[in-house]
Design a protein around this motif. Sequence first.
Motif, PDB file in Angstrom:
ATOM      1  N   VAL A 173       0.919  -1.067   0.029  1.00 44.31           N
ATOM      2  CA  VAL A 173       0.066  -0.051  -0.125  1.00 44.31           C
ATOM      3  C   VAL A 173       0.872   1.239   0.166  1.00 44.31           C
ATOM      4  CG1 VAL A 173      -1.868   1.287   1.322  1.00 44.31           C
ATOM      5  CG2 VAL A 173      -1.823  -1.278   1.016  1.00 44.31           C
ATOM      6  N   TYR A 174       0.392   2.285  -0.926  1.00 45.15           N
ATOM      7  CA  TYR A 174       1.209   3.405  -0.879  1.00 45.15           C
ATOM      8  C   TYR A 174       0.473   4.533  -0.996  1.00 45.15           C
ATOM      9  CZ  TYR A 174       0.139   3.593  -5.937  1.00 45.15           C
ATOM     10  OH  TYR A 174      -0.403   3.639  -7.324  1.00 45.15           O
ATOM     11  N   GLY A 175       0.889   5.854  -0.936  1.00 41.97           N
ATOM     12  CA  GLY A 175       0.097   7.009  -1.245  1.00 41.97           C
ATOM     13  C   GLY A 175       0.054   7.714   0.088  1.00 41.97           C
ATOM     14  N   ARG A 176      -0.831   8.817   0.289  1.00 41.94           N
ATOM     15  CA  ARG A 176      -0.908   9.815   1.248  1.00 41.94           C
ATOM     16  C   ARG A 176      -0.565   9.204   2.776  1.00 41.94           C
ATOM     17  NH1 ARG A 176      -5.800   9.561   1.294  1.00 41.94           N
ATOM     18  NH2 ARG A 176      -6.066  10.584  -0.687  1.00 41.94           N
ATOM     19  N   PHE A 177       0.348   9.923   3.131  1.00 48.36           N
ATOM     20  CA  PHE A 177       0.863   9.608   4.686  1.00 48.36           C
ATOM     21  C   PHE A 177       1.765   8.823   4.798  1.00 48.36           C
ATOM     22  CE2 PHE A 177      -3.668  10.921   5.747  1.00 48.36           C
ATOM     23  CZ  PHE A 177      -3.429  12.350   5.736  1.00 48.36           C
ATOM     24  N   THR A 202      18.522   1.298  -5.052  1.00 51.29           N
ATOM     25  CA  THR A 202      18.927  -0.108  -5.446  1.00 51.29           C
ATOM     26  C   THR A 202      17.658  -0.851  -5.463  1.00 51.29           C
ATOM     27  OG1 THR A 202      21.008   0.157  -3.660  1.00 51.29           O
ATOM     28  CG2 THR A 202      20.066  -1.792  -3.887  1.00 51.29           C
ATOM     29  N   VAL A 203      17.586  -1.575  -6.466  1.00 44.81           N
ATOM     30  CA  VAL A 203      16.423  -2.710  -6.713  1.00 44.81           C
ATOM     31  C   VAL A 203      16.919  -3.940  -6.482  1.00 44.81           C
ATOM     32  CG1 VAL A 203      15.056  -3.584  -8.560  1.00 44.81           C
ATOM     33  CG2 VAL A 203      15.483  -1.113  -8.546  1.00 44.81           C
ATOM     34  N   PHE A 204      16.305  -4.408  -5.523  1.00 44.52           N
ATOM     35  CA  PHE A 204      16.691  -5.952  -4.859  1.00 44.52           C
ATOM     36  C   PHE A 204      15.953  -6.987  -5.447  1.00 44.52           C
ATOM     37  CE2 PHE A 204      17.632  -3.148  -1.245  1.00 44.52           C
ATOM     38  CZ  PHE A 204      18.865  -3.571  -0.891  1.00 44.52           C
ATOM     39  N   GLY A 205      16.455  -7.270  -6.691  1.00 42.71           N
ATOM     40  CA  GLY A 205      15.769  -8.043  -7.699  1.00 42.71           C
ATOM     41  C   GLY A 205      15.120  -7.611  -8.844  1.00 42.71           C
ATOM     42  N   ALA A 206      15.825  -7.584  -9.817  1.00 38.99           N
ATOM     43  CA  ALA A 206      15.353  -7.108 -11.044  1.00 38.99           C
ATOM     44  C   ALA A 206      13.942  -7.638 -11.733  1.00 38.99           C
ATOM     45  CB  ALA A 206      16.603  -7.101 -12.251  1.00 38.99           C
ATOM     46  N   GLY A 207      13.883  -8.829 -11.555  1.00 42.10           N
ATOM     47  CA  GLY A 207      12.762  -9.526 -11.705  1.00 42.10           C
ATOM     48  C   GLY A 207      11.542  -9.638 -10.978  1.00 42.10           C
ATOM     49  N   LYS A 208      11.533  -8.978  -9.824  1.00 39.58           N
ATOM     50  CA  LYS A 208      10.526  -8.900  -8.808  1.00 39.58           C
ATOM     51  C   LYS A 208       9.477  -8.246  -9.300  1.00 39.58           C
ATOM     52  CE  LYS A 208      11.745  -7.967  -4.575  1.00 39.58           C
ATOM     53  NZ  LYS A 208      12.180  -7.283  -3.483  1.00 39.58           N
ATOM     54  N   VAL A 209       8.105  -9.003  -8.997  1.00 38.91           N
ATOM     55  CA  VAL A 209       6.924  -8.302  -9.568  1.00 38.91           C
ATOM     56  C   VAL A 209       5.901  -8.251  -8.429  1.00 38.91           C
ATOM     57  CG1 VAL A 209       4.833  -8.841 -11.025  1.00 38.91           C
ATOM     58  CG2 VAL A 209       7.073  -8.979 -11.961  1.00 38.91           C
ATOM     59  N   LEU A 210       5.550  -7.096  -8.150  1.00 41.72           N
ATOM     60  CA  LEU A 210       4.581  -7.028  -6.942  1.00 41.72           C
ATOM     61  C   LEU A 210       3.120  -6.165  -7.537  1.00 41.72           C
ATOM     62  CD1 LEU A 210       7.066  -5.892  -4.419  1.00 41.72           C
ATOM     63  CD2 LEU A 210       6.159  -8.334  -4.739  1.00 41.72           C
ATOM     64  N   ASP A 211       2.518  -6.264  -6.437  1.00 39.36           N
ATOM     65  CA  ASP A 211       0.947  -5.855  -6.665  1.00 39.36           C
ATOM     66  C   ASP A 211       0.945  -4.621  -5.682  1.00 39.36           C
ATOM     67  OD1 ASP A 211      -1.805  -5.280  -6.844  1.00 39.36           O
ATOM     68  OD2 ASP A 211      -2.572  -7.384  -7.170  1.00 39.36           O
ATOM     69  N   PHE A 212       1.108  -3.315  -6.289  1.00 44.86           N
ATOM     70  CA  PHE A 212       0.969  -2.294  -5.395  1.00 44.86           C
ATOM     71  C   PHE A 212      -0.274  -1.542  -5.481  1.00 44.86           C
ATOM     72  CE2 PHE A 212       5.418  -2.485  -7.156  1.00 44.86           C
ATOM     73  CZ  PHE A 212       6.042  -1.828  -6.271  1.00 44.86           C
ATOM     74  N   THR A 213      -0.708  -1.141  -4.280  1.00 45.08           N
ATOM     75  CA  THR A 213      -2.334  -0.884  -4.167  1.00 45.08           C
ATOM     76  C   THR A 213      -2.084   0.800  -3.432  1.00 45.08           C
ATOM     77  OG1 THR A 213      -2.543  -2.964  -3.320  1.00 45.08           O
ATOM     78  CG2 THR A 213      -4.008  -1.598  -3.159  1.00 45.08           C
ATOM     79  N   HIS A 214      -2.742   1.643  -4.187  1.00 46.14           N
ATOM     80  CA  HIS A 214      -3.056   2.952  -3.723  1.00 46.14           C
ATOM     81  C   HIS A 214      -3.929   3.096  -2.593  1.00 46.14           C
ATOM     82  CE1 HIS A 214      -4.149   7.259  -3.566  1.00 46.14           C
ATOM     83  NE2 HIS A 214      -2.950   7.553  -4.121  1.00 46.14           N
ATOM     84  N   VAL A 215      -3.453   3.776  -1.511  1.00 47.36           N
ATOM     85  CA  VAL A 215      -4.147   3.830  -0.402  1.00 47.36           C
ATOM     86  C   VAL A 215      -5.578   4.148  -0.491  1.00 47.36           C
ATOM     87  CG1 VAL A 215      -3.675   6.264   0.257  1.00 47.36           C
ATOM     88  CG2 VAL A 215      -3.779   4.267   2.108  1.00 47.36           C
ATOM     89  N   ASP A 216      -6.017   4.799  -1.472  1.00 47.04           N
ATOM     90  CA  ASP A 216      -7.408   5.043  -1.515  1.00 47.04           C
ATOM     91  C   ASP A 216      -8.325   3.998  -1.891  1.00 47.04           C
ATOM     92  OD1 ASP A 216      -7.229   7.667  -0.744  1.00 47.04           O
ATOM     93  OD2 ASP A 216      -7.209   8.636  -2.872  1.00 47.04           O
ATOM     94  N   ASP A 217      -7.765   3.087  -2.812  1.00 50.20           N
ATOM     95  CA  ASP A 217      -8.252   1.896  -3.219  1.00 50.20           C
ATOM     96  C   ASP A 217      -8.290   0.697  -1.905  1.00 50.20           C
ATOM     97  OD1 ASP A 217      -9.078   2.404  -5.648  1.00 50.20           O
ATOM     98  OD2 ASP A 217      -6.926   1.719  -6.392  1.00 50.20           O
ATOM     99  N   CYS A 218      -7.373   0.646  -1.272  1.00 48.33           N
ATOM    100  CA  CYS A 218      -7.283  -0.154  -0.006  1.00 48.33           C
ATOM    101  C   CYS A 218      -8.176   0.458   0.913  1.00 48.33           C
ATOM    102  CB  CYS A 218      -5.723   0.078   0.798  1.00 48.33           C
ATOM    103  SG  CYS A 218      -5.604  -0.974   2.236  1.00 48.33           S
ATOM    104  N   ILE A 219      -8.325   1.499   1.360  1.00 51.94           N
ATOM    105  CA  ILE A 219      -9.237   2.104   2.223  1.00 51.94           C
ATOM    106  C   ILE A 219     -10.893   1.824   1.976  1.00 51.94           C
ATOM    107  CG2 ILE A 219     -10.050   4.116   3.482  1.00 51.94           C
ATOM    108  CD1 ILE A 219      -7.537   2.994   4.254  1.00 51.94           C
ATOM    109  N   ASP A 220     -11.108   2.033   0.433  1.00 59.09           N
ATOM    110  CA  ASP A 220     -12.438   1.744  -0.146  1.00 59.09           C
ATOM    111  C   ASP A 220     -12.787   0.192   0.267  1.00 59.09           C
ATOM    112  OD1 ASP A 220     -12.608   4.132  -1.377  1.00 59.09           O
ATOM    113  OD2 ASP A 220     -12.042   3.396  -3.473  1.00 59.09           O
ATOM    114  N   GLY A 221     -11.827  -0.659   0.135  1.00 61.42           N
ATOM    115  CA  GLY A 221     -12.249  -2.263   0.482  1.00 61.42           C
ATOM    116  C   GLY A 221     -12.289  -2.297   2.007  1.00 61.42           C
ATOM    117  N   ILE A 222     -11.501  -1.757   2.567  1.00 59.76           N
ATOM    118  CA  ILE A 222     -11.600  -1.918   4.153  1.00 59.76           C
ATOM    119  C   ILE A 222     -12.881  -1.463   4.811  1.00 59.76           C
ATOM    120  CG2 ILE A 222     -10.469  -1.449   6.519  1.00 59.76           C
ATOM    121  CD1 ILE A 222      -7.764  -1.485   5.270  1.00 59.76           C
ATOM    122  N   VAL A 223     -13.206  -0.221   4.298  1.00 65.87           N
ATOM    123  CA  VAL A 223     -14.498   0.316   4.786  1.00 65.87           C
ATOM    124  C   VAL A 223     -15.786  -0.383   4.425  1.00 65.87           C
ATOM    125  CG1 VAL A 223     -15.784   2.603   4.507  1.00 65.87           C
ATOM    126  CG2 VAL A 223     -13.474   2.569   4.959  1.00 65.87           C
TER     127      VAL A 223
END
Length: 329
Positions: A173-177, A202-223
């Motif tokens: 989760v990334y974004g505001r605050f 520094t990028v630890f793992g050139a092939g690393k693939v992750l699912d980044f979630t904007h905090v507003d989307d995360c909060i939508d789901g939690i609420v």
Amino acid sequence: MRILVTGSSGQIGTNLALRCVERGHEVTGVDCRANGWTNAFRCELRDLEKPVGGMDPAADFAGFGQERPDIVVHLAAHAKVHELVQDPRRALANVSMAHLVLEYCRRLSVPIVFASSREVYGDLHCSSARESDADFSGAASAYAAGKIAVESMVYAYSRCYGLPYLVFRLSNVYGRFDNDLDRMERVVPLFIRRIADDQSITVFGAGKVLDFTHVDDCIDGIVSGIERLGDGRVRNQTINLASGEGHSLLQLAAWVGDCLGKQPRIVLAQPQAGEVIRYVANLEKARALLDFAPKIALRDGVSRAVAWGQALAHPAPRRAPDRPGIIGR
């Protein structure tokens, strides 16, 4: 509803509390540090790593100025995977704090929402991870093992004591605050700050693939989950909350550079111990149960994060005097 949020001074806790207040809920936060972003809700200072209640967990939550909560949202945790690889005691502290909160919920018969993590899946090389894909023997770190342990306790409390729950498995989760890097280094604000300052990343793992979630989307789901758990529409479910899209750290760095008008200077390194190399969430359950539909793609989210950081009229909050305890999410 009356909502108690542990870890309320962290990124997710602050955003969640503010959204709940906007929606008319009464929120009380619990954290071992004051909230450096807002005073829009009450925050009680408690160190849940050092409980004072003994055999009565309710004593650790006494005097909060509200009646029995309708729901407890447990976000509090030591949250940096690599730091817990270096100091696994903090993973055990996460389990102990969660147990304290579960006991509080059991004594008062209060439903719990627990923030788990994509880390419980280990390394999955399928196109997207369903909730049933978690293999608890594949924990890659003490942090992951701690989250698995707490999930197991939540399920046990539900079976033994009839405690209603929702478990959300969150992902990057990334974004505001989230730019208080003196307290916790998160990859998106870290890339933004270092690239803006013409420093290498520094990028630890050139092939690393992750699912980044904007905090507003995360909060939508939690609420959505809080409100549906509160009125009985959804209960006793484990649900992925993420964007449902995977991106490499190299792509992330490139988009940060585009937003800043800078050319990132990248140093490639091997993945650190305990790190997950690939994770993309399957969101079918979130869509079906919560009407969850993430709206902010990573490229747009990075642009928003850069703009938010540039618009800050004050510096990011700095680390309070050293004090062990809750690290808000």
